[in-house]
Design an enzyme around this catalytic site. Structure first.
Site, PDB file in Angstrom:
ATOM      1  CB  CYS A 248      -0.988   0.173   1.140  1.00 55.30           C
ATOM      2  SG  CYS A 248      -0.111   0.126   2.650  1.00 55.30           S
ATOM      3  CG  HIS A 296      -4.395   0.011   3.869  1.00 60.39           C
ATOM      4  ND1 HIS A 296      -3.831  -0.827   3.022  1.00 60.39           N
ATOM      5  CD2 HIS A 296      -5.535   0.807   3.103  1.00 60.39           C
ATOM      6  CE1 HIS A 296      -4.295  -1.109   1.954  1.00 60.39           C
ATOM      7  NE2 HIS A 296      -5.348  -0.222   1.697  1.00 60.39           N
ATOM      8  CG  HIS A 308      -6.781   0.427  -1.668  1.00 60.84           C
ATOM      9  ND1 HIS A 308      -6.938  -0.034  -0.512  1.00 60.84           N
ATOM     10  CD2 HIS A 308      -7.705   0.009  -2.261  1.00 60.84           C
ATOM     11  CE1 HIS A 308      -7.995  -0.865  -0.610  1.00 60.84           C
ATOM     12  NE2 HIS A 308      -8.571  -0.971  -1.712  1.00 60.84           N
TER      13      HIS A 308
END
Length: 334
Positions: A248, A296, A308
């Site tokens: 990510c 994240h 993402h």
């Protein structure tokens, strides 16, 4: 229009798992367990990436110190040669007492000129010795710093190994849970994931979070979004930062690097070091940090959507910006 779904999300039919046997977990509970394991893997991945970045910086510093030590040793050798030559010259010219030098000079002016040159030579020698001592002190300091950098490098190597082990353990546990599911259950699991994201996104939009959000992207922000968009469909691989796969924060950091702006490598460091902005002020190119542990990150692309790299087993994709709990929004080009 704000995005409510991610591509491929079926919202017309809700799939529920069959009633589990007594004592067995429901498919929804399995989904939550798998999600928790991947989140823990994401946290460990951040720790690994941070340790890797620090180790690289320490290695670079050790190389730089080594070059300084070599340069310092060469400088000391040169100064010792110069000091020896100066001492020999001073001995030849200054070996006689001042009275004898005056008597032999034949001229007071000549003697005074010579005495002045001698004083200048003595000062130059004194300065040379002082410089020599400073350089030697520098070498001692460089050696101590190099030793400290080696110690940190080894500590980071151990941290990397520990983090890597945790990542691999969590991913393996999640994959084992998933491998026990039948094909039909795996299909339903994907539907449950999508439904959970859709529910979260709908609740986020219904809260009015996007009200007044209409910030225009900067030129750099547009280029970062273009880079991230071009990666859609590439697989998530932990620790990867392109070009064939990403995790990510690898995706977000590389997207901004493509604009010429270097940002921190991990989602936690992106949260810590980049300027924070309110959700109502976010604009395309901003980074959305998710979950309380900042494990994240995605890139806001406008209209309530973000891009993402979700987790192992999934590809870079577009999703609702509110499909996960938002911790903060940060701006790389503030």
């Amino acid at each position: 229009m704000a995005i409510l779904t991610a591509p491929g999300l079926v919202t017309g039919t809700a799939y529920a798992a069959p009633t589990p046997e007594p004592g067995a977990k429901s498919l929804e509970q399995v989904r939550e367990d798998i999600e928790d394991l991947y989140r823990e893997a994401g946290t460990a991945t951040d720790a690994y990436n941070l340790a890797e970045g620090e180790a690289t910086a320490q290695s670079d510093r050790i190389v730089e110190i080594a070059k300084q030590i070599v340069a310092g040793q060469e400088r000391i050798s040169s100064m010792k040669n110069r000091a020896g030559a100066a001492a020999r010259a001073q001995y030849r010219s200054g070996g006689l007492p001042p009275g004898a030098q005056l008597a032999l000079s034949g001229s007071p002016t000549q003697f005074l000129d010579g005495a002045d040159r001698l004083r200048q030579g003595e000062k130059a020698t004194t300065d040379l010795l002082s410089d020599l001592n400073r350089t030697q002190d520098d070498l001692v300091r460089y050696a101590k710093e190099a030793s400290e950098q080696w110690r940190k490098l080894e500590a980071n190597r151990i941290k990397q190994e520990d983090s890597k082990k945790r990542v691999e353990e969590k991913i393996k546990a999640a994959e084992e849970l998933e491998s026990k599911l039948e094909a039909e259950e795996k299909a339903r699991l994907i539907q449950l994931e999508q439904q959970a994201q859709y529910k979260a996104q709908t609740a986020w939009l219904s809260s009015g979070a996007l009200k007044g959000v209409n910030g225009a992207a900067t030129d750099a922000g547009k280029r970062a979004v273009q880079y991230a968009t071009a990666q859609i469909g590439k697989p998530y691989v932990w620790g990867a930062e392109g070009p064939g796969s990403f995790d990510c924060s690898g995706l977000t950091s590389q997207a901004w690097l493509s604009t010429g702006r270097r940002i921190p490598r991990t989602s936690q460091e992106q949260l810590r070091l980049l300027p924070k902005v309110a959700v109502k002020d976010m604009r395309p190119g901003d980074l959305i940090i998710y979950f309380d542990d900042a494990s994240h990150v995605g890139m806001y692309v406008g209209d309530g959507a973000m891009i993402h790299a979700p987790r192992p087993g999934r590809n870079v994709t577009i999703a609702g910006a509110g499909s996960m709990p938002i911790k903060s929004v940060v701006r790389p080009d503030a």
